[in-house]
Design an enzyme around this catalytic site. Sequence first.
Site, PDB file in Angstrom:
ATOM      1  N   TYR A 107       0.850  -1.183   0.000  1.00  0.00           N
ATOM      2  CA  TYR A 107       0.000   0.000   0.000  1.00  0.00           C
ATOM      3  C   TYR A 107       0.888   1.236   0.000  1.00  0.00           C
ATOM      4  CZ  TYR A 107      -3.807  -3.129   1.271  1.00  0.00           C
ATOM      5  OH  TYR A 107      -4.733  -4.138   1.270  1.00  0.00           O
ATOM      6  N   HIS A 117      -7.683  -0.264  -1.931  1.00  0.00           N
ATOM      7  CA  HIS A 117      -6.961  -1.450  -2.371  1.00  0.00           C
ATOM      8  C   HIS A 117      -5.464  -1.190  -2.404  1.00  0.00           C
ATOM      9  CE1 HIS A 117     -10.627  -3.576  -3.368  1.00  0.00           C
ATOM     10  NE2 HIS A 117     -11.073  -2.471  -3.915  1.00  0.00           N
ATOM     11  N   LYS A 148      -3.440  -3.898 -10.147  1.00  0.00           N
ATOM     12  CA  LYS A 148      -2.248  -3.556  -9.373  1.00  0.00           C
ATOM     13  C   LYS A 148      -1.039  -3.536 -10.301  1.00  0.00           C
ATOM     14  CE  LYS A 148      -4.213  -5.879  -5.351  1.00  0.00           C
ATOM     15  NZ  LYS A 148      -5.226  -4.883  -5.269  1.00  0.00           N
TER      16      LYS A 148
END
Length: 171
Positions: A107, A117, A148
């Site tokens: 993160y 997310h 991602k």
Amino acid sequence: MRGNLSNEIVSIKIEEGSKRPIALHEKSKFGKIEADCLNLSLIEACYLLEKGRLDIYEDDIECSIGYLIDILKEQNNYAKYIVYRDLKDRGYVIKTGFKYGSEFRLYDRGRSPGQGHSDYLVKIIFENYEINALDFASYVRVSHGVNKKLLLAIVDDDFDITYYNIEWTRP
């Protein structure tokens, strides 16, 4: 703070009126709270021990940082620990990436689980490891499929780390 090592998990008992384990979880995002304990992975616990924020005991015998590092080395997890330590020292929140076939979910600074997310999946590869093009493509495909970026952490023989940010592009 005292943690007890058992079966590769370090548990910190949450006593009534004790706010430190809860703060460690809520503010710094370490471990999982289960019943009346904060349970840490061996990697998280080793990091906290190294930073002087936790004392770890196994069968009432205090564990040294060397002892925990030896355990990580026996499990072939030392490279994972040094990447974790490096990213944590840079201010990132790190959670397991097992569900995505990677070592970690990462993160960005200021973000954490429950507030959005993760931004990256972290895959650790040794410098002398021969990577198959299909395996590499699958890492990229999975990370792209879950919105991602892929961060490759290449670890050399001296345990120095070089990071590569891999993104999916369309020709």
